[in-house]
Design a protein around this motif. Structure first.
Motif, PDB file in Angstrom:
ATOM      1  N   ASN A 290       0.903  -1.107  -0.068  1.00  0.00           N
ATOM      2  CA  ASN A 290      -0.058  -0.130   0.029  1.00  0.00           C
ATOM      3  C   ASN A 290       0.827   1.278  -0.008  1.00  0.00           C
ATOM      4  OD1 ASN A 290       0.860   0.087   2.659  1.00  0.00           O
ATOM      5  ND2 ASN A 290      -0.964  -0.519   3.572  1.00  0.00           N
ATOM      6  N   ARG A 291       0.313   2.437   0.287  1.00  0.00           N
ATOM      7  CA  ARG A 291       0.896   3.690  -0.049  1.00  0.00           C
ATOM      8  C   ARG A 291       1.892   3.647   1.353  1.00  0.00           C
ATOM      9  NH1 ARG A 291       1.571   8.335  -3.396  1.00  0.00           N
ATOM     10  NH2 ARG A 291       3.253   9.389  -2.201  1.00  0.00           N
ATOM     11  N   ARG A 292       1.601   3.224   2.276  1.00  0.00           N
ATOM     12  CA  ARG A 292       2.270   3.406   3.535  1.00  0.00           C
ATOM     13  C   ARG A 292       3.478   2.456   3.372  1.00  0.00           C
ATOM     14  NH1 ARG A 292       0.689   0.489   9.108  1.00  0.00           N
ATOM     15  NH2 ARG A 292       2.806   0.864  10.270  1.00  0.00           N
ATOM     16  N   TYR A 293       3.595   1.338   2.840  1.00  0.00           N
ATOM     17  CA  TYR A 293       4.681   0.397   2.410  1.00  0.00           C
ATOM     18  C   TYR A 293       5.580   1.264   1.519  1.00  0.00           C
ATOM     19  CZ  TYR A 293       6.915  -3.407   0.218  1.00  0.00           C
ATOM     20  OH  TYR A 293       7.741  -4.551  -0.241  1.00  0.00           O
ATOM     21  N   PHE A 294       4.868   1.945   0.317  1.00  0.00           N
ATOM     22  CA  PHE A 294       5.823   2.656  -0.798  1.00  0.00           C
ATOM     23  C   PHE A 294       6.663   3.747   0.078  1.00  0.00           C
ATOM     24  CE2 PHE A 294       6.362   5.513  -3.666  1.00  0.00           C
ATOM     25  CZ  PHE A 294       7.280   5.158  -4.586  1.00  0.00           C
ATOM     26  N   ASP A 295       5.752   4.340   1.055  1.00  0.00           N
ATOM     27  CA  ASP A 295       6.498   5.690   1.598  1.00  0.00           C
ATOM     28  C   ASP A 295       7.552   4.951   2.546  1.00  0.00           C
ATOM     29  OD1 ASP A 295       4.805   7.298   0.321  1.00  0.00           O
ATOM     30  OD2 ASP A 295       3.488   7.596   2.148  1.00  0.00           O
ATOM     31  N   GLU A 296       7.617   3.841   3.047  1.00  0.00           N
ATOM     32  CA  GLU A 296       8.591   3.467   3.869  1.00  0.00           C
ATOM     33  C   GLU A 296       9.670   2.740   3.374  1.00  0.00           C
ATOM     34  OE1 GLU A 296       8.250   1.281   7.452  1.00  0.00           O
ATOM     35  OE2 GLU A 296       6.602   2.513   8.286  1.00  0.00           O
ATOM     36  N   VAL A 315       8.813   3.440 -11.714  1.00  0.00           N
ATOM     37  CA  VAL A 315       7.854   3.221 -12.790  1.00  0.00           C
ATOM     38  C   VAL A 315       6.516   3.883 -12.163  1.00  0.00           C
ATOM     39  CG1 VAL A 315       6.581   2.004 -14.626  1.00  0.00           C
ATOM     40  CG2 VAL A 315       9.048   1.648 -14.053  1.00  0.00           C
ATOM     41  N   THR A 316       5.888   4.828 -12.490  1.00  0.00           N
ATOM     42  CA  THR A 316       4.574   4.891 -11.960  1.00  0.00           C
ATOM     43  C   THR A 316       3.650   4.384 -13.223  1.00  0.00           C
ATOM     44  OG1 THR A 316       4.617   7.149 -12.450  1.00  0.00           O
ATOM     45  CG2 THR A 316       5.036   6.533 -10.175  1.00  0.00           C
ATOM     46  N   ARG A 357       0.459  -0.130  -4.402  1.00  0.00           N
ATOM     47  CA  ARG A 357      -0.670   0.958  -5.085  1.00  0.00           C
ATOM     48  C   ARG A 357      -0.826   2.188  -4.305  1.00  0.00           C
ATOM     49  NH1 ARG A 357      -6.838  -0.302  -3.780  1.00  0.00           N
ATOM     50  NH2 ARG A 357      -8.099   1.437  -5.060  1.00  0.00           N
ATOM     51  N   ILE A 358      -0.280   3.220  -4.976  1.00  0.00           N
ATOM     52  CA  ILE A 358      -0.036   4.393  -4.307  1.00  0.00           C
ATOM     53  C   ILE A 358      -1.246   5.288  -4.492  1.00  0.00           C
ATOM     54  CG2 ILE A 358       2.390   4.193  -4.579  1.00  0.00           C
ATOM     55  CD1 ILE A 358       2.529   6.174  -6.639  1.00  0.00           C
ATOM     56  N   GLY A 359      -2.156   5.153  -5.238  1.00  0.00           N
ATOM     57  CA  GLY A 359      -3.292   5.922  -5.471  1.00  0.00           C
ATOM     58  C   GLY A 359      -4.534   5.134  -5.843  1.00  0.00           C
ATOM     59  N   GLY A 360      -5.588   5.591  -6.324  1.00  0.00           N
ATOM     60  CA  GLY A 360      -7.034   4.881  -6.516  1.00  0.00           C
ATOM     61  C   GLY A 360      -6.460   3.947  -7.635  1.00  0.00           C
ATOM     62  N   ASP A 430       5.846  10.890 -12.071  1.00  0.00           N
ATOM     63  CA  ASP A 430       4.439  11.326 -12.432  1.00  0.00           C
ATOM     64  C   ASP A 430       4.248  12.141 -13.733  1.00  0.00           C
ATOM     65  OD1 ASP A 430       3.024   9.803 -10.704  1.00  0.00           O
ATOM     66  OD2 ASP A 430       2.848  11.210  -8.991  1.00  0.00           O
ATOM     67  N   ALA A 431       4.947  13.152 -13.645  1.00  0.00           N
ATOM     68  CA  ALA A 431       5.053  14.053 -14.918  1.00  0.00           C
ATOM     69  C   ALA A 431       5.308  13.197 -16.161  1.00  0.00           C
ATOM     70  CB  ALA A 431       6.241  15.007 -14.670  1.00  0.00           C
ATOM     71  N   ALA A 432       5.955  12.263 -16.225  1.00  0.00           N
ATOM     72  CA  ALA A 432       6.340  11.542 -17.292  1.00  0.00           C
ATOM     73  C   ALA A 432       4.914  10.664 -17.716  1.00  0.00           C
ATOM     74  CB  ALA A 432       7.402  10.603 -17.119  1.00  0.00           C
ATOM     75  N   LEU A 433       4.348  10.308 -16.597  1.00  0.00           N
ATOM     76  CA  LEU A 433       3.134   9.309 -16.639  1.00  0.00           C
ATOM     77  C   LEU A 433       1.984  10.240 -17.405  1.00  0.00           C
ATOM     78  CD1 LEU A 433       1.133   7.126 -16.124  1.00  0.00           C
ATOM     79  CD2 LEU A 433       0.862   8.093 -13.745  1.00  0.00           C
TER      80      LEU A 433
END
Lengths: 457, 128
Positions: A290-296, A315-316, A357-360, A430-433
């Motif tokens: 989850n996002r928390r996992y990614f942030d850590e 990669v996003t 998964r970092i967003g919806g 994200d900008a590239a995405l």
């Protein structure tokens, strides 16, 4: 020439007395020599009667037959080595060696004795009526040897018997130099297979082995030791989680000789930790982080890469037109799509990659030890895998695509001397995405390298 | 001036004290071997009986370390170790020495006292 020439010639008696005195001195010197001889020497007759014995021989025999009569060598030896008599009788030739340095374990002969008595016997038949025996007390060296053997056996038992540890050594170039049962058991490679192999081959085949090993070796070279927690591989390609410590081994002159590696199989501990962490760090819907996992995890990985001057990419991914799926087929269909996409991403990623998964409808994949080209290829594999997906939900068969942005962590610090950091990396990806979205979706765009000190592209 | 009556028996209870007072002539009169050692094991006295028994002259032996340089066959737990371990030592043990290269049963009396400067080893042929 001297005064003697003018003196009267010595009388016969004087000559004899002088000769006797010389003999006496020689005899005394000979006795002294034999008294001090550290070996026991005996002369025996045909029946084994002791005809001559030096003090060391007497003292040795005394220990075997204290207080007893030991006029016969074989009678005394019967108590500790009855076979010796048979060996002597068995030699029917007129002369020859009955035994040479034959080991006799006499055991502890007294409560006062510090060590069990062990000595060797050499028995030489000179002729049918005369034999020589040489006895050497080897109790001390025997005890030392036994102690050394016991230590070695204990050490081997530790190495071989403990299933959770492997200890082996590497040469300076990182190839395997020694291999033992503990390592065999853990990695399942035989010594024959392992020796000479680059230790990278022991790392899980997830593409990070070389970087991990180099980091450990570098640590050992600069500070004497390096460590690593990670996945290792067995011969059968199954993996285990191991904590490794690699230390520099030096020769007598202090020059680096190689490395000693100790690995502890921490798979079970790792599993427990993983189970505990799993819930808190897993996205319930998709099963990826989850996002928390990614942030850590992501900042740690970025730090590691910056420290080791290793490359790392982010990669996003965003599901194209996801709102439309939700609106048309309902949230359950949307959830099924997200789960299927997550599975495709997970399957296409390597073991070591961080998937979250970092967003919806947005996923992130962090790829350690990977440059922009490798990350673009990985992103494209994911894009293609998703494109092939058919998500069945109710009576509908849905097809979706993803757009992806790729950014490589800038290795050079900016003007302020600070590394790029995960936030700016994420912003660039994200900008590239969104660039990929703008250019028509279902595609991968790689971010430009950031201008030093500048804002993300 | 040595007193001609001064002497000591092999098994005299006060042998250690008496030996300390005897001079060379009195020691030579003993019918058993007497080896007097400094506390570090160096031979200081070697009487006539012992010279004959061992075939070694006093000149060769005095000044040497007894257990390692004169009679290494006594450098063991039966003899030498007891001198090291027991500050007050008075023990008679059966032993075997070599006499003209033949093992000869002897009795040894090991003597050492905390108050005495010297340690003594007395040697008497067994059955004699």
């Amino acid at each position: 020439v001297s005064a003697a020439a003018h003196a009267a010639p010595p009388s016969e008696v004087e000559v004899v007395v002088a000769a006797l005195a010389a003999l006496e001195r020689e005899h005394e010197a000979l006795l002294d020599f034999i008294y001090l001889c550290p070996l026991g020497i005996l002369q025996l007759d045909a029946a084994g009667t002791v005809e001559i014995a030096n003090p060391v021989a007497s003292q040795l025999l005394l220990q075997i037959a204290p207080g007893a009569d030991f006029s016969n060598f074989f009678a005394v030896m019967d108590a500790v080595d009855p076979e010796l008599r048979q060996l002597a009788d068995g030699l029917t030739a007129e002369r020859g060696t009955v035994c040479e340095a034959r080991r006799v374990d006499a055991g502890r002969r007294s409560a006062r004795a510090a060590l069990p008595l062990v000595f060797t016997v050499t028995l030489l038949k000179l002729n049918p009526d005369r034999s020589m025996a040489v006895l050497a007390d080897v109790s001390r060296s025997d005890a030392a040897e036994r102690a050394a053997r016991a230590t070695e056996e204990r050490f081997r038992a530790v190495l071989d018997g403990v299933r959770d540890y492997a200890i082996f050594s590497l040469a300076l170039d990182g190839t395997i130099e020694s291999w033992n049962r503990s390592a065999e058991r853990m990695f399942e490679f035989t010594a024959e297979e392992a020796l000479g192999l680059d230790a990278v081959a022991l790392c899980a085949p997830d593409g990070t082995g070389a970087a991990r090993m180099e980091a450990m070796l570098a640590g050992a070279r600069t500070q004497g030791w390096g460590e690593d927690d990670g996945w290792w591989r067995r011969k059968a390609r199954t993996r285990f989680w191991g904590s490794a410590v690699l230390s520099l081994a030096e020769d007598a002159e202090g020059a680096p000789r190689g490395f000693t590696v100790v690995i502890r199989d921490a798979t079970r501990r790792r599993r427990r930790e993983e189970e505990l962490e799993a819930k808190a760090y897993t996205d319930a819907l998709t099963g990826v982080g989850n996002r928390r996992y990614f942030d850590e995890v992501a900042p740690r990985e970025a730090d590691r890469a910056a420290r080791l001057r290793d490359s790392v990419c982010l990669v996003t991914l965003d599901v194209d037109h996801f709102k439309r799926v939700n609106d048309t087929h309902g949230h359950a269909a949307g959830d099924a799509v997200l789960a299927a996409v997550a599975r495709a991403v997970r399957d296409a990623a390597r073991e070591v990659d961080v998937v979250a998964r970092i967003g919806g409808e947005e996923f992130a994949v962090l790829l350690p030890s990977t440059d922009a080209g490798g990350a673009r290829a990985a992103a494209d594999r994911i894009r293609l895998a998703v494109e092939q997906l058919v998500v069945r939900t109710g009576d509908a068969a849905l097809r979706v695509t993803v757009s992806a942005g790729v950014a490589e962590l800038a290795s050079a610090p900016d003007d302020a001397g600070v590394g790029e950091g995960i936030d700016r990396l994420l912003a660039r990806a994200d900008a590239a995405l969104y660039a990929a979205k703008r250019r028509g979706r279902n595609r991968v765009v790689v971010a430009e390298a950031p201008r030093p000190g500048g804002a993300p592209a | 001036m040595p007193t001609l009556t001064a002497s000591v028996a092999f098994d005299a209870p006060d042998a250690l004290a008496t030996l300390n007072d005897l001079d060379e002539a009195a020691l030579d009169a003993c019918a058993f071997g007497v080896i007097g050692m400094e506390p570090d094991g160096t031979v200081a006295q070697y009487n006539a009986f012992e010279q004959r028994r061992a075939g070694m002259t006093r000149e060769r032996v005095v000044g040497r370390h007894f257990f390692s340089e004169v009679a290494p066959c006594t450098n063991n737990y039966l003899v030498a170790t007891r001198y090291e371990d027991e500050p007050a030592l008075d023990a008679v043990i059966p032993y075997v020495f070599t006499l003209r290269m033949r093992p000869t049963p002897v009795e040894l009396r090991l003597l050492r006292g905390p108050g005495a400067a010297r340690m003594y080893l007395l040697v008497r042929p067994r059955g004699a």
